[in-house]
Design an enzyme around this catalytic site. Sequence first.
Site, PDB file in Angstrom:
ATOM      1  NE  ARG A  21      -2.902  -1.662  -7.981  1.00 47.71           N
ATOM      2  CZ  ARG A  21      -3.727  -2.685  -7.769  1.00 47.71           C
ATOM      3  NH1 ARG A  21      -4.240  -3.333  -8.803  1.00 47.71           N
ATOM      4  NH2 ARG A  21      -4.043  -3.069  -6.541  1.00 47.71           N
ATOM      5  CG  ASP A  46      -1.983  -1.131   1.099  1.00 47.21           C
ATOM      6  OD1 ASP A  46      -2.264  -1.568  -0.029  1.00 47.21           O
ATOM      7  OD2 ASP A  46      -2.491  -1.566   2.148  1.00 47.21           O
ATOM      8  CB  THR A  47       4.084   2.285  -0.722  1.00 50.34           C
ATOM      9  OG1 THR A  47       4.673   1.293  -1.582  1.00 50.34           O
ATOM     10  CG2 THR A  47       4.188   1.827   0.730  1.00 50.34           C
ATOM     11  CG  HIS A  67      11.140 -10.341  -7.608  1.00 56.39           C
ATOM     12  ND1 HIS A  67       9.781 -10.436  -7.351  1.00 56.39           N
ATOM     13  CD2 HIS A  67      11.296 -10.740  -8.904  1.00 56.39           C
ATOM     14  CE1 HIS A  67       9.163 -10.874  -8.423  1.00 56.39           C
ATOM     15  NE2 HIS A  67      10.045 -11.068  -9.386  1.00 56.39           N
ATOM     16  CG  PHE A  81       8.337 -22.301  -9.901  1.00 58.15           C
ATOM     17  CD1 PHE A  81       9.259 -22.772 -10.820  1.00 58.15           C
ATOM     18  CD2 PHE A  81       8.369 -22.819  -8.621  1.00 58.15           C
ATOM     19  CE1 PHE A  81      10.193 -23.751 -10.473  1.00 58.15           C
ATOM     20  CE2 PHE A  81       9.287 -23.790  -8.261  1.00 58.15           C
ATOM     21  CZ  PHE A  81      10.205 -24.262  -9.179  1.00 58.15           C
ATOM     22  CG  HIS A  98      15.536  -5.445 -13.044  1.00 56.42           C
ATOM     23  ND1 HIS A  98      16.149  -6.206 -14.009  1.00 56.42           N
ATOM     24  CD2 HIS A  98      14.906  -6.318 -12.231  1.00 56.42           C
ATOM     25  CE1 HIS A  98      15.896  -7.475 -13.793  1.00 56.42           C
ATOM     26  NE2 HIS A  98      15.149  -7.587 -12.722  1.00 56.42           N
ATOM     27  CD  GLN A 111       7.225   5.089  -2.853  1.00 60.05           C
ATOM     28  OE1 GLN A 111       6.407   4.512  -2.127  1.00 60.05           O
ATOM     29  NE2 GLN A 111       7.503   6.374  -2.739  1.00 60.05           N
TER      30      GLN A 111
END
Length: 468
Positions: free
Chosen positions: A53, A45-46, A115, A207, A142, A48
């Site tokens: 999305r 819920d940040t 990650h 996976f 990244h 960043q």
Amino acid sequence: MGAYSNEELPLPPVSDFSNTRLSKHVHDNVHGNIYLDPLSLKFIDTEQFQRLRDLKQLGAAHMVYPGAVHTRFEHSLGVYWLAGEAVQMLKKYQGLELGIDNFDIQTVKLAGLLHDVGHGPFSHLFQSEFLPLVMNGTEWSHEQMSTKMVDHIVDKHHIDVDSEMMRKVKEMILASSGLAPKNDAGEKRFLYDIVANGRNGVDVDKFDYIVRDSRACGLGCSFEFQRLMQTMRVMGDEICYRAKEYLTVHKLFATRADLYRTVYVHPKVKAIELMIVDALVEANDYLQISSFIEDPSEYWKLDDSIIKTIETAPNQQLRESRNLIRRIRTRNLYQFCNEYAVPRDKIENFKDVTAQDIVCSQKNGGVLLKEEDVAVSNVRIDLTRGRHNPLERISFFKDYESEEKFSIPDDRISHLLPTCFQDMIVRVYAKKPELVGAISEAFENFQLNKYGIKAQVHATPEKKKRRV
């Protein structure tokens, strides 16, 4: 050895549902209900993390596979969930032996969740193709940005989390990169192989994306990661797999390679990506896109919407970039001329083919080609270890009573499996449709000069050459 069940699959689910009432759950179209623990929610819920999305998982692939509009957000939730399932599985069967505790479980789950928070617009395109053209050799990854973003999120939102836990989270994120630190003795090295496995490439990140990407693109997927998760076992601080599952392990890598060829580097997808890269390069001086990578507090503002910014901006400085984006919208793409697979005996010493190589191979003709007329894509597809068999790095065991781990040599496995584990494909595109014929001919001349043969499968169709 800790107690281990010898029953055949399927095994019962290992999730600890005793605390699910304290967790929030979401329904994922791949894994079903995913339960989010309170600490992980503080990161989710940040702004960043929510930025994910707006980063499509597969870059520009949705322009060819319309269903491939899933994002880094749901992938990160999926990896979070599988990371938790994997470490819970090990705790269930070997917890006392391995000393797995709640601290370890939470750490691995956070590593899975976070990650990918350092990914840039259009996924790997940003790191691998755009930045090298504008940063003059600056090293950037990244994974490294993910660790910086983790620190930024903790500081910005004052998240109360153990500093030692965050140190390990960041090390787990870097575990598959060249930046991974050397683990100290007693660090439970096997935990670092769950999310991003730098040891042999078998990890829950793969996976999730293999199944998720196959589903989104409408492709079948016969790889069953559940079999590997339910039968894995730690021996000598390393996650090992039952020898009878070696074909399942191979299918993991083979399916990944097939996705690369079919989706990730599809010729049309690469044409669009080449155009996006050119548009970003053209816009970089004005928008200073590359400067965002220097500061996490600015970097989180960068996502796939950069294309819409370019497309709708009235500025004259963005005219060339804007035209490229509009060409993509109207399907006036760089034209694929042809491709060839580098001969197997030439792969080891292969050097990337450049636009200059193609232009210099042009014979006297009516059209004088320039380097800026040609785009070249050098595509590498392998089974995660370049020219080497990935099974060589993986340790197996016979059964749960066995105390011995071993690798499986090539001559002991199916003779139907490949003996070469890497493809190098050279593709050439014309940036203007009327140049397809001249560039195709120059590309053929290049192959003749380089190998003495035309290595491509067939000639460029005459209809394509005449298209204007």
